[in-house]
Scaffold this motif. Structure first.
Motif, PDB file in Angstrom:
ATOM      1  N   MET A  88       0.838  -1.188   0.000  1.00  0.00           N
ATOM      2  CA  MET A  88       0.000   0.000   0.000  1.00  0.00           C
ATOM      3  C   MET A  88       0.879   1.246   0.000  1.00  0.00           C
ATOM      4  O   MET A  88       1.889   1.307   0.679  1.00  0.00           O
ATOM      5  N   ALA A  89       0.492   2.230  -0.738  1.00  0.00           N
ATOM      6  CA  ALA A  89       1.255   3.472  -0.844  1.00  0.00           C
ATOM      7  C   ALA A  89       0.857   4.442   0.258  1.00  0.00           C
ATOM      8  O   ALA A  89      -0.163   4.283   0.934  1.00  0.00           O
ATOM      9  N   LEU A  90       1.662   5.450   0.416  1.00  0.00           N
ATOM     10  CA  LEU A  90       1.387   6.516   1.375  1.00  0.00           C
ATOM     11  C   LEU A  90       0.101   7.219   0.996  1.00  0.00           C
ATOM     12  O   LEU A  90      -0.122   7.557  -0.164  1.00  0.00           O
ATOM     13  N   ASN A  91      -0.784   7.420   1.982  1.00  0.00           N
ATOM     14  CA  ASN A  91      -2.018   8.154   1.724  1.00  0.00           C
ATOM     15  C   ASN A  91      -2.293   9.101   2.882  1.00  0.00           C
ATOM     16  O   ASN A  91      -1.686   9.003   3.945  1.00  0.00           O
ATOM     17  N   PHE A  92      -3.212  10.008   2.657  1.00  0.00           N
ATOM     18  CA  PHE A  92      -3.517  11.064   3.618  1.00  0.00           C
ATOM     19  C   PHE A  92      -5.028  11.127   3.858  1.00  0.00           C
ATOM     20  O   PHE A  92      -5.694  12.071   3.434  1.00  0.00           O
ATOM     21  N   PRO A  93      -5.577  10.129   4.568  1.00  0.00           N
ATOM     22  CA  PRO A  93      -7.021  10.104   4.773  1.00  0.00           C
ATOM     23  C   PRO A  93      -7.506  11.133   5.793  1.00  0.00           C
ATOM     24  O   PRO A  93      -8.682  11.481   5.810  1.00  0.00           O
ATOM     25  N   ASN A  94      -6.610  11.625   6.630  1.00  0.00           N
ATOM     26  CA  ASN A  94      -6.978  12.569   7.676  1.00  0.00           C
ATOM     27  C   ASN A  94      -6.580  13.978   7.232  1.00  0.00           C
ATOM     28  O   ASN A  94      -5.397  14.276   7.111  1.00  0.00           O
ATOM     29  N   PRO A  95      -7.547  14.866   7.012  1.00  0.00           N
ATOM     30  CA  PRO A  95      -7.212  16.207   6.524  1.00  0.00           C
ATOM     31  C   PRO A  95      -6.695  17.166   7.599  1.00  0.00           C
ATOM     32  O   PRO A  95      -6.394  18.318   7.294  1.00  0.00           O
ATOM     33  N   SER A  96      -6.563  16.698   8.835  1.00  0.00           N
ATOM     34  CA  SER A  96      -6.145  17.614   9.895  1.00  0.00           C
ATOM     35  C   SER A  96      -4.705  18.063   9.709  1.00  0.00           C
ATOM     36  O   SER A  96      -3.870  17.360   9.138  1.00  0.00           O
ATOM     37  N   ARG A  97      -4.447  19.256  10.167  1.00  0.00           N
ATOM     38  CA  ARG A  97      -3.118  19.846  10.160  1.00  0.00           C
ATOM     39  C   ARG A  97      -3.079  20.842  11.301  1.00  0.00           C
ATOM     40  O   ARG A  97      -4.115  21.308  11.769  1.00  0.00           O
ATOM     41  N   SER A  98      -1.908  21.160  11.774  1.00  0.00           N
ATOM     42  CA  SER A  98      -1.783  22.122  12.868  1.00  0.00           C
ATOM     43  C   SER A  98      -0.532  22.957  12.660  1.00  0.00           C
ATOM     44  O   SER A  98       0.405  22.533  11.988  1.00  0.00           O
ATOM     45  N   TYR A  99      -0.561  24.144  13.250  1.00  0.00           N
ATOM     46  CA  TYR A  99       0.586  25.033  13.142  1.00  0.00           C
ATOM     47  C   TYR A  99       1.403  24.923  14.414  1.00  0.00           C
ATOM     48  O   TYR A  99       0.880  25.005  15.518  1.00  0.00           O
ATOM     49  N   ASP A 100       2.705  24.717  14.272  1.00  0.00           N
ATOM     50  CA  ASP A 100       3.620  24.656  15.407  1.00  0.00           C
ATOM     51  C   ASP A 100       4.427  25.956  15.397  1.00  0.00           C
ATOM     52  O   ASP A 100       5.359  26.118  14.609  1.00  0.00           O
ATOM     53  N   ALA A 101       4.039  26.878  16.277  1.00  0.00           N
ATOM     54  CA  ALA A 101       4.671  28.203  16.308  1.00  0.00           C
ATOM     55  C   ALA A 101       6.131  28.129  16.741  1.00  0.00           C
ATOM     56  O   ALA A 101       6.955  28.919  16.278  1.00  0.00           O
ATOM     57  N   SER A 102       6.469  27.176  17.587  1.00  0.00           N
ATOM     58  CA  SER A 102       7.854  27.085  18.058  1.00  0.00           C
ATOM     59  C   SER A 102       8.795  26.609  16.957  1.00  0.00           C
ATOM     60  O   SER A 102       9.974  26.958  16.946  1.00  0.00           O
ATOM     61  N   ARG A 103       8.290  25.819  16.029  1.00  0.00           N
ATOM     62  CA  ARG A 103       9.112  25.314  14.916  1.00  0.00           C
ATOM     63  C   ARG A 103       8.853  26.050  13.610  1.00  0.00           C
ATOM     64  O   ARG A 103       9.498  25.766  12.604  1.00  0.00           O
ATOM     65  N   HIS A 104       7.855  26.931  13.595  1.00  0.00           N
ATOM     66  CA  HIS A 104       7.478  27.683  12.398  1.00  0.00           C
ATOM     67  C   HIS A 104       7.160  26.744  11.248  1.00  0.00           C
ATOM     68  O   HIS A 104       7.741  26.834  10.158  1.00  0.00           O
ATOM     69  N   CYS A 105       6.236  25.813  11.507  1.00  0.00           N
ATOM     70  CA  CYS A 105       5.874  24.850  10.473  1.00  0.00           C
ATOM     71  C   CYS A 105       4.441  24.376  10.647  1.00  0.00           C
ATOM     72  O   CYS A 105       3.833  24.562  11.696  1.00  0.00           O
ATOM     73  N   VAL A 106       3.932  23.770   9.602  1.00  0.00           N
ATOM     74  CA  VAL A 106       2.634  23.105   9.647  1.00  0.00           C
ATOM     75  C   VAL A 106       2.907  21.609   9.751  1.00  0.00           C
ATOM     76  O   VAL A 106       3.738  21.065   9.019  1.00  0.00           O
ATOM     77  N   CYS A 107       2.220  20.959  10.678  1.00  0.00           N
ATOM     78  CA  CYS A 107       2.348  19.512  10.881  1.00  0.00           C
ATOM     79  C   CYS A 107       1.122  18.812  10.292  1.00  0.00           C
ATOM     80  O   CYS A 107       0.000  19.280  10.464  1.00  0.00           O
ATOM     81  N   PHE A 108       1.359  17.704   9.601  1.00  0.00           N
ATOM     82  CA  PHE A 108       0.273  16.881   9.073  1.00  0.00           C
ATOM     83  C   PHE A 108       0.744  15.441   9.023  1.00  0.00           C
ATOM     84  O   PHE A 108       1.931  15.171   9.202  1.00  0.00           O
ATOM     85  N   TRP A 109      -0.179  14.514   8.811  1.00  0.00           N
ATOM     86  CA  TRP A 109       0.152  13.101   8.938  1.00  0.00           C
ATOM     87  C   TRP A 109      -0.335  12.300   7.748  1.00  0.00           C
ATOM     88  O   TRP A 109      -1.385  12.565   7.181  1.00  0.00           O
ATOM     89  N   GLY A 110       0.459  11.310   7.406  1.00  0.00           N
ATOM     90  CA  GLY A 110       0.107  10.368   6.365  1.00  0.00           C
ATOM     91  C   GLY A 110       0.221   8.960   6.922  1.00  0.00           C
ATOM     92  O   GLY A 110       0.735   8.750   8.028  1.00  0.00           O
TER      93      GLY A 110
END
Length: 83
Positions: A1-23
């Motif tokens: 099975m290939a990498l997929n992204f069924p969960n559309p959630s994302r969050s902003y990490d202000a301490s790292r200056h990035c957006v986090c998301f999961w696959g």
């Protein structure tokens, strides 16, 4: 099975200056962090605060997910940084 992204959630990490998301690759969860500078560089959104960065992420979600798939490539890591 290939990498997929069924969960559309994302969050902003202000301490790292990035957006986090999961696959998922089978049952394995893979975390991705994309620098806010990269997200904003994709364009279409003004500002550089959390709402602007998340709006840019949402606007360019498909393009960002392609970057994540390229970074992942089936590797053994559980976290990838896109910068």
């Amino acid at each position: 099975m290939a990498l997929n992204f069924p969960n559309p959630s994302r969050s902003y990490d202000a301490s790292r200056h990035c957006v986090c998301f999961w696959g998922y690759d089978n049952s394995r969860e893979i975390a991705f962090l994309i620098d806010d500078a990269v997200t904003l560089k994709l364009g279409g959104v003004t500002g550089s605060d959390e709402p602007a960065v998340l709006a840019a992420f949402d606007t360019h979600r498909d393009e960002i997910l392609q970057l994540a798939k390229k970074a992942y490539g089936g590797g053994p890591q559980c976290r990838y940084i896109i910068s």
